[in-house]
Every structure is written in structure tokens, then in C-alpha cells.
Design a protein around this motif. Sequence first.
Motif, PDB file in Angstrom:
ATOM      1  N   PHE A   1       0.814  -1.207   0.000  1.00 53.62           N
ATOM      2  CA  PHE A   1       0.000   0.000   0.000  1.00 53.62           C
ATOM      3  C   PHE A   1       0.853   1.264   0.000  1.00 53.62           C
ATOM      4  O   PHE A   1       0.413   2.323  -0.458  1.00 53.62           O
TER       5      PHE A   1
ATOM      6  N   MET B   1       3.712   1.384  -1.723  1.00 50.71           N
ATOM      7  CA  MET B   1       4.071   1.476  -3.134  1.00 50.71           C
ATOM      8  C   MET B   1       2.895   2.030  -3.937  1.00 50.71           C
ATOM      9  O   MET B   1       3.064   2.858  -4.836  1.00 50.71           O
ATOM     10  N   ALA B   2       1.692   1.585  -3.572  1.00 49.80           N
ATOM     11  CA  ALA B   2       0.492   2.066  -4.261  1.00 49.80           C
ATOM     12  C   ALA B   2       0.372   3.579  -4.111  1.00 49.80           C
ATOM     13  O   ALA B   2       0.022   4.281  -5.062  1.00 49.80           O
ATOM     14  N   ALA B   3       0.662   4.078  -2.916  1.00 47.04           N
ATOM     15  CA  ALA B   3       0.573   5.520  -2.683  1.00 47.04           C
ATOM     16  C   ALA B   3       1.582   6.248  -3.563  1.00 47.04           C
ATOM     17  O   ALA B   3       1.292   7.294  -4.132  1.00 47.04           O
ATOM     18  N   ARG B   4       2.768   5.677  -3.692  1.00 44.05           N
ATOM     19  CA  ARG B   4       3.800   6.311  -4.512  1.00 44.05           C
ATOM     20  C   ARG B   4       3.357   6.350  -5.979  1.00 44.05           C
ATOM     21  O   ARG B   4       3.472   7.372  -6.644  1.00 44.05           O
ATOM     22  N   VAL B   5       2.817   5.227  -6.445  1.00 42.38           N
ATOM     23  CA  VAL B   5       2.355   5.172  -7.834  1.00 42.38           C
ATOM     24  C   VAL B   5       1.200   6.151  -8.055  1.00 42.38           C
ATOM     25  O   VAL B   5       1.047   6.717  -9.131  1.00 42.38           O
ATOM     26  N   SER B   6       0.393   6.357  -6.999  1.00 51.44           N
ATOM     27  CA  SER B   6      -0.714   7.310  -7.117  1.00 51.44           C
ATOM     28  C   SER B   6      -0.218   8.738  -7.249  1.00 51.44           C
ATOM     29  O   SER B   6      -0.990   9.628  -7.566  1.00 51.44           O
ATOM     30  N   GLY B   7       1.043   8.975  -6.935  1.00 52.15           N
ATOM     31  CA  GLY B   7       1.590  10.317  -7.032  1.00 52.15           C
ATOM     32  C   GLY B   7       1.694  11.029  -5.699  1.00 52.15           C
ATOM     33  O   GLY B   7       1.951  12.228  -5.647  1.00 52.15           O
ATOM     34  N   SER B   8       1.486  10.301  -4.576  1.00 59.30           N
ATOM     35  CA  SER B   8       1.629  10.933  -3.268  1.00 59.30           C
ATOM     36  C   SER B   8       3.101  11.280  -3.032  1.00 59.30           C
ATOM     37  O   SER B   8       3.984  10.512  -3.390  1.00 59.30           O
TER      38      SER B   8
ATOM     39  N   GLU C   1       6.578  11.942  -0.865  1.00 58.02           N
ATOM     40  CA  GLU C   1       7.197  11.128   0.195  1.00 58.02           C
ATOM     41  C   GLU C   1       6.710  11.591   1.567  1.00 58.02           C
ATOM     42  O   GLU C   1       6.486  10.793   2.469  1.00 58.02           O
TER      43      GLU C   1
ATOM     44  N   ARG D   1       3.828  12.928   2.291  1.00 59.48           N
ATOM     45  CA  ARG D   1       2.479  12.447   2.495  1.00 59.48           C
ATOM     46  C   ARG D   1       2.485  10.943   2.771  1.00 59.48           C
ATOM     47  O   ARG D   1       1.707  10.439   3.578  1.00 59.48           O
TER      48      ARG D   1
ATOM     49  N   ARG E   1       0.717  10.296   6.092  1.00 59.59           N
ATOM     50  CA  ARG E   1      -0.662   9.877   5.867  1.00 59.59           C
ATOM     51  C   ARG E   1      -0.773   8.357   5.800  1.00 59.59           C
ATOM     52  O   ARG E   1      -1.768   7.787   6.224  1.00 59.59           O
ATOM     53  N   HIS E   2       0.233   7.703   5.257  1.00 58.30           N
ATOM     54  CA  HIS E   2       0.113   6.266   5.029  1.00 58.30           C
ATOM     55  C   HIS E   2       0.888   5.427   6.033  1.00 58.30           C
ATOM     56  O   HIS E   2       0.436   4.379   6.446  1.00 58.30           O
TER      57      HIS E   2
ATOM     58  N   ARG F   1       2.379  10.173 -13.747  1.00 57.54           N
ATOM     59  CA  ARG F   1       1.821   9.146 -12.861  1.00 57.54           C
ATOM     60  C   ARG F   1       0.336   8.940 -13.121  1.00 57.54           C
ATOM     61  O   ARG F   1      -0.172   7.833 -13.008  1.00 57.54           O
TER      62      ARG F   1
ATOM     63  N   PHE G   1      -2.172  -4.383  -7.771  1.00 56.02           N
ATOM     64  CA  PHE G   1      -1.228  -5.246  -7.057  1.00 56.02           C
ATOM     65  C   PHE G   1      -1.738  -6.664  -6.905  1.00 56.02           C
ATOM     66  O   PHE G   1      -2.923  -6.942  -7.058  1.00 56.02           O
TER      67      PHE G   1
ATOM     68  N   ALA H   1      -2.635  -6.760   1.301  1.00 56.39           N
ATOM     69  CA  ALA H   1      -1.523  -5.865   1.616  1.00 56.39           C
ATOM     70  C   ALA H   1      -1.585  -4.557   0.836  1.00 56.39           C
ATOM     71  O   ALA H   1      -0.996  -3.568   1.247  1.00 56.39           O
ATOM     72  N   SER H   2      -2.288  -4.547  -0.287  1.00 59.44           N
ATOM     73  CA  SER H   2      -2.205  -3.352  -1.118  1.00 59.44           C
ATOM     74  C   SER H   2      -3.205  -2.272  -0.728  1.00 59.44           C
ATOM     75  O   SER H   2      -3.167  -1.175  -1.253  1.00 59.44           O
TER      76      SER H   2
ATOM     77  N   ASN I   1      -4.469  -0.007   2.429  1.00 60.44           N
ATOM     78  CA  ASN I   1      -4.124   0.367   3.796  1.00 60.44           C
ATOM     79  C   ASN I   1      -5.316   0.074   4.703  1.00 60.44           C
ATOM     80  O   ASN I   1      -6.381   0.667   4.546  1.00 60.44           O
TER      81      ASN I   1
END
Lengths: 386, 356, 351
Positions: A279, A281-288, A290, A292, A296-297, C107, C114, C119-120, C122
Motif C-alpha cells: 500500500f 508502493m500504491a501511494a507512490r504510484v498514485s503520485g503521493s 514522500e 504524504r 498519511r500512510h 503518474r 497489485f 496488503a495493497s 491500507n
Amino acid sequence: MSASHLGTLPKHIQDELAALEREEASERAVATASQWRLMWWRFRKHSLAMVSLGVLATLFLVAIFAEFVAPYNPMAVHATRTYAPPQVIYLIEHGRLTWPFTYGLKSTVEVETMRRVYTLDYSQRIELGLFVRGEPYRLLGVIPTDLRLFGTRDGTQLISVLGSDRLGRDLFSRMVHATRISLSIGLAAVALSLVLGVTLGGISGYFGGRVDMLIQRLIEFIDAIPSLPLWMGLSAAIPLTWPPLWVYFAITLVLSLLGWTGMARVVRGRFLALREEDFVMAARVSGSSERRIIFRHMLPSFVSHIIASLTLTIPGRILGETSLSFLGLGLKEPIISYGVLLQDAQNVRTVATAPWLITPALVVMLIVIAYNFLGDGLRDAADPYA
Amino acid sequence: MNDLLLEIEDLKTHFFLDDGVVKAVDGVSLQVRRGRTLAIVGESGCGKSIMARSILQIVTPPGKIVGGRICYHRAPGDVVNLLDYQRKSREMRAFRGREAAMIFQEPMAALSPVHTIGSQIVERLRLHSGASRREARALAVEMLHRVGIPHPAQRVDAYPHQLSGGMRQRAMIAMALICRPALLIADEPTTALDVTTQAQILELIRQLQAELGMTVVIITHDLGVVAEIADEVAVMYLGQIVEHGPVDAIFHHPQHPYTRGLLRSIPRIEDVTRARLDAIPGAVPHPYARPGGCPFHTRCRERIIHQLELCTHTAPPLTRVGPLQQARCWLHEPPGDGQRGAGHAAEPALAIIGGQ
Amino acid sequence: MDRTAPRDAHAALLEVQDLKVYFPIRRGLLQRKVGEVKAVDGVSFRLWPGETLSLVGESGCGKTTTGRSIVRAYKTPPTAGRICFRGDDGQVVDLAQLGDAELKPYRRAMQMVFQDPFASLNPRMTVLDIIGEPLLVNGIASGKELEARVAELLRRVKLPPEYMRRYPHAFSGGQRQRIGIARALATGPRLVVADEAVSALDVSVQAQILNLMQDLQAELSLTYLFVAHNLSVVRYISDRVAVMYVGRVVELAETSKLFAQPRHPYTEALLANVPRPDPRLRGMRIVLQGEVPDPANPPSGCHFHPRCRYAQARCASEAPPLREIAPGQHVACHFAETLTLRGAAAPPAVA
């Protein structure tokens, strides 16, 4: 999936088939429960932790409203009551339940030992009461009042439920005030450790590499220092001329200087584990950003672990303060802490003649055990998704 | 001829949790024949793993076997009900390990990380036989060779973490088979492995079974693995067996809507690209929210097409639908007459669903 | 170096050129670099708009690392190579070495689904927060509009919008994967990297998700890069397939061609080892000996030569390049033209 190829079936059957596709999510209250609610549900199952929570909550209330709970000023010296034993509170008189009362104390000075010997004075029946008038004080430091939780009805006679010390000061009142200092010093020292631990652990876990290596070696070095001798050395360096409040903060600082390493380890470990989570990594891919991602995560995922780990370090700090003060290197009169109170119980002779002076030790044990159970419960509840 | 090895009757294993009772295994009856391979197949949460663990009584609290019988035929005429033994009794410990062994999805769950594989195999052997340390070691090396570990004389002194995933799986199999058990229970033995390694391990199990004459119970969710290795198949759904029969019948003449659904929902390597998949709607219900009646009725299209009301409130019995095949479905037990043939009645409707 | 079908190279949505991702192995007190794992070692391919390309291979072949590197999911950029992405304006940009700020506008156009539906997501965020995050951080929507968008996305993945206040633990694995897909679709991407998106799901649910992904691709003209190890699933979903082995692509071809007539011995072995759900097809497999080598220490020459039935002396010394042996069919084998390999076509009927 579409049901277009089922066109040959009657309409009501088609409708029923379409209804099958809709999968319901769990309808239970759990569905919308936040992590804190889930943790509370899990924590509630830990009965010892629940009891401990109650004990600590009561002690904190006592600490906050110390002036109200204590019947007397903890500094008030009563020359006629040195080493007076605890007065028993009677509830039954002539086989019937009555309002609580006690008997007065008669003292005579033994000539050979120059000690006061106390006997009950049955002629002197002292009525006790709740919310009686006593010495005036300011509640929470603001509201002027003279109301006390309990005391003697007429206000001139004394009641010491836990006995008195060598200057005739009421032990119970002193312990109430000691609770305030000891509990707060535990919290304050841990708060400082928290800041140090989270900062250094966070840096270590997030950046990794050389920085991480350096901080880890520093932690290992600090952990290798025997804590009590260092504490003693540092507190011995506190100038005797400092005002009590300064000493209080200096001792807090000394206690927290070594205590942050465990916290730093917890934070670093969580960071390392979370860095790899999908999750994140997902945030990073979403454009969040570092920033945030961290706040946040990642952070919400281990606040609970930090709280649990903090709770488990508090008793260590309290014991540290108690040990230092007991050895005469920590807090000193006129500040009252459990360590200061226990200084009076340092020699066997005193303990033999006035055993009630050890009660502060029992309360310290109670506090430590309660914190440990509470921390255990919190730790078990800290990850409600495990 | 009585060639039964294991007879399970109405086995019930329940989990007593704070929020309620989860009936992980809810009245399973099965027969396992000597020297054959039975595959227990189902989706996650169907209870297949708990059912296998119940045979060895290695279900841990809050799980508890609450009923049924597990009869183990040591030899024709020599029958014991394993549930007569206490979970931790000497008899049960001797049964596990010597007469029955288990292999797992994750070898590290069965191997100790602090002992060499050799010493673990030797200890297992010496515990159950009178072999001397020297003999035991020689047998361990021989077994490692047999399961296809190269250089067994050196690898015997390796620690589990020094081996690759496939080699660890082999080492675990060697340990399980060192006492030559009559029954091997394999719980998702190839799920964590890559296809080429999976093929090697399945081949190994099949080969060892032929050499040692073992009976194998394999638990898997992968129908490909089932088709590859099983003689008989039991399909489980929510703690019950919904269909049971010879592997060819299950794959080519499935009689329960769930089995049919499973087989239709998997993409096949020989299919043309992008043919629409015929998925089973919904998901396996939460164990606390178990549907009444037939447990599958909430996802069953055939129930709706045939407008069977019965399924929603009455659970169907396990009915005979072929020479050796049984299915738990009202389609095969029309109220009133017990004639078989209802299964064929289901075919035209099926053609409508699957046909494109 | 055209390696794909005779299509106009300028039309490619994505062109990956000689991508290398090495992970350092650090040991000792000072964390000195003692070696590196060549997880991805020179991978090149093109992705056409609207198609599905699958990356397949066994664990350690680098397929996941390739997928993740393309969407720049790692904190550090790839070791070498170019990731040329054609933006909405038609401009081609190399994403490989862009910094966070420069990368941000791209992006939105590249998202990821995933493998692990647990896990993907939160667990501490509601579905609204999870799906809304990409909308929020990219400044697409906030407040009431954000909720409306999330509701729309939930409807798209066939979940009731009322569920947006719930936490992930209230959902089944399949439903969570739908939430993960909704998150990936939030910014209106053109490329979606699906990293083993269905392998953690039960078979019945897997089919639902595959169907959903197909529908979405048609509705939204998505381009998929599908990373998977299950060849039956790959066969079902992809237009073209790239087979990877220890960090390199060994074969890249149209799905039907690759499955019917593989040109690389590794592809043949993979196809032969897929467990087929039909007991009548038993014993049709070629059991491949040995194991996938450690990518930190791969064999010389062709990485597959120690396990290859057809290996010759040359294979051990000389690494075969990926070359186009027929239009759209790329193979990295010295003997691709001379070998006759078995595919996975429907087997002869068994009586």
C-alpha cells in the motif's frame, strides 16, 4: 458478468440471476469500524489490562486532584504525632452499623528510649466525614476552596489513615502528593524519549544506508552503558542550589537520555517493514509525495505500536526516579515523590518501629504492575488486523 | 476385498472463537482406499486443511474435533478409531510420524531452522524405530537421494535455509517418508512453487507412492494438480463434501453445480484468447454468515434456473449419482422419487449458461 | 531495433529499451557493496495502445521488477535503460531518470494493480480515502466532487457506492481487488500494470476479476501490462506474451503463436508443465530438471543452457540476443530456426 446470453429464460429468473452477482459486503458493525475502535474491542478482552486501566485512571485522578484528596497539607508538621501509627476506621459500634468514626490517640514519651508510644483513647470518639472543611487551598491551582474529600467532622482533630512520619506529617497526604510527582515524571521522561526515539528511529528507518548504520551503532553504544551508575553520575552533577522545579526537569532529562533507544528501535523496525508494503508502493504510484506517504500512510500504521511500547517503558522511568531519589541523588525535599518517601524507610530500625512507612513501596509496585499489564494489553491490541 | 485404509464418518471440527463458533468441518464422511490418491479440493475457507489436520489430530485450540469417527485400518480386521486416542497421547504420537506423515505448503513450518536436515531426519527415525545413529544417518542419506536431492552425503549436513525452495520441499518429503508411513497427507505441497518445480514435486510424490505403496491424501485448490495426481476427488464447500468420485467422473461428468462452476471458471491453456469466463457469482460466505439450507444456494445459478425453493431452507443429503460418485444437491434427489437421472435433466440448462 | 509487429513505432504507447534494474548486495559492518542482483538485465519491448502484453516467467525472472520499474514504483530509478512513454499530447518522454516532481504529471497516466488484495489496501483507511487518494494528490477532485467520483469508480468495478465508508477488512478478497482496480482507474490512466492481479484469488473469484478487467479495457481503451506466472490466465487475457528467464526476455510473440508453436526451449518447457485440469491429459509433460538459477549468480552464456534439452557447446559461452525470426516473433535462442518444439494446442482426442 453480463447475462445477455441468458435471454431465453423468463424475466423473473433473469432478475434472480442478476441478483446473485451482487455480492454483499459484511453488514456487521465491524465494516465501518476504524482502527481505534477495533483496537478497543480487542483491548476490552484483556481483563487484566482493563483492571489496570481502571487502577491507573484512579491514580491519575488522585494525582490531578491531590489537594482535594489529601486531608492535610503534606508539609504540615505535628510534633505530637511523630511516628503515629495508622488509625483504624470503625464502622460498627455496639454491633450496629454506624457512620465511620475512629478513636483519638494518646501519646506518652518513653523515658529510656525517648520514643513516643501511642495508645487508643477510647474516650475520644472522632466522627469522620466526606467533603469536610479543611485547610484552604486552590483546586487545580486556581479555584480557592477548603473542601477536602474526607477528614474529621470538627476539623481540629486529626486522622492519619496510613500513619505519620518522623516529623508527624500525615503519610497518606504525602503519598497522594507523591503520586502526582511520580506519575508525571514517568510521563514527562517518556515524552522526551518519544521525541528522541521517533526522530532518530524515523531517520534511521526511512533513509537507511550509512545514516541507519551510524544511528544503530549509537543505539548499541548507549544500550551498553549501565544505566544506574550513569544516572547517578549525572544527577550528582545537578547543583544543590537549583530550585526544586529545575531539579525535577533535570531528573526528567537524565532519565530520558538513555530511554529513547527502545523507542527508536520500534520506530525503525516499523518503518523498514512498512517501506516494503504494497500500500506504500500504491501511494507512490498514485503520485503521493514522500512526505504524504510518511505522515498519511505510514505513521497511522504504527502510532498504536508506539503507544504500546511507550506504556511499557513508563514503569522503568518511575522506578528510575524512585531509585535515584531513594539513594538521595534524585528529587529532594520539599518535592515529594515515592522515592523521597522511601528515604524514610531506609534503615531496619525505622521499618521495625514504623512499618507503615513502607506502604509507598507497595504503591510503586502497584503502579509498575498496572503499567505492565496495560502495556501488554495495548501491545496485543496494537495491530487489530493481524 | 476390504482395501480401505481410512474411513471418516461424520467428522466435525469446530472453532470456538469469541465471536461465535466456526464450523470448519461440518459432518464429513470419506473413505480412502489403500494405495490410492485422494484429492480434497476447494476454495480458501472450505475447511479442507482443517479436515486433513483433524485426521492427525493436530488441530490447535480454539479448534476442536467435536464429533465423528476416524477409523484407521492397520491391516484387514485391525481397525482403530483414531478419535479414541487423546490428542497428545503416546498412541497418537506414534501414529503421526510412523504410520501417517504430513507435508506442508511452507517447508520452513515443518523444518527446524537451527538443526541440519540430516539430524532432523535421524531424530524422526530414531524416535519411531530402534535404528542406531549410524544406521539412521545412512538411511537419511539414502532417503535424500531418493527424493532427488543432489549430493545427499553432503546435503545431509545442510541447514534448511541453505537449500532452495524446491530442495526444502524435497527435504521435508524425505523427513515425512523416512518411517515409511502408510498414509501421506500433503497440504498444498506445490502451491508456493513455480510450475517447473511443481511438476518435479508432483512427479516425485507419484513415484514414491508407487515405490512405497503409500496412500496419499492431497489438499489443494488447484484443479490442474488434482487432474494430474488424484485417483479420487472430494470437493469441499463450507465444511462439507459436496461431491465425491473418481477423478475422471469429477472432471468429465461433474454432478454438483459447485464442481461444474469451478471447472467452468478456470481459464484453459488450450482455449482461444478472450473467450469470456463463466465465473461463479459472489464469494465464499464469511464463516459467521453461513447460509441456511444448502450452503451453496447463495451462489447457485442452477437453483434459480430450476426454481428450486427447497435449497434455501433444507440441506440436501449426499446422494449417489454414479457408480462411485456422490453429490450433495437437490437436483439429484427430487422430492418424491429417488431416481437418478436428475443430473441429466440439468444438462440443457447448463448448455444455456455455458453456451456462447 | 524494431522488435515488434510491423506497426508504426511512433504509435507505441510505451517503449522500453534495454531496461536494467540491479539491486546491490550489501554486507558487513560498513554495508559495503559486495555484488549485485541483476533482477532485470536488458529488457526491451513495445506496448501498443489498447493491447495486453503479458510478462510471464517463474519467480526470480524479473517480471515483477520490470512492471514496477516501468511505473516507477521504486524509490530509486532503474539502473539503466529508457522507459519512453507517449503522453496525452503525443510527446514521448523518457521516464527512467525523472525526479519525483517531473514524474508526477505522468503518474496519472500509468497506474498499477497489485497482487495481494490484503496488503495493497491500507487497512486504516476507508474505501473513500483509498480510492480518493490519487484524485486528491493529483488535484483532480476534493470534497463532494471527490465522493461523487469515488462512487462512480465503485460502480464501474461493480461495487455498491454505499460501501465507500467501510474499511477494507469488511470486504472479501475479490471485492478488495475490485477496490484496488478502482484506485488504479481513478486518475484515468492509459496504461495499467497488473502485477499478478489475480494470482492470490480463489478460482471462482479469479474469473470474475478477469472478466471485469476485460470489460474495463474495452470501455476505457486501457493498455495492460499483465505480469503473471499462470499461463492459462495469460493465454486468456493477452494479445502478446513475453517470456522472461533470469532477468531477460527469451521469447516475445503473439499469444496464439507462442502457445501453438513456441520457439524457445524454455517456453516449451513452461507450457508442458502447466497442470491441465483434465485427468485424461496426464503424462504429457516434460519434467524440466534443475531449478531457476539465483539471479545474483546466473549461468554463463544463455542462462537457460544448464536445463535445456537442446543445449550445445555454444550456448554455454555465448548469450543469444533477442532477434526477430518471423514478423512479430522474437526469440533469444541460437537454434530457434532449427528446433521443432511442442506447443500447448489442444491435444489429440483421447478415446
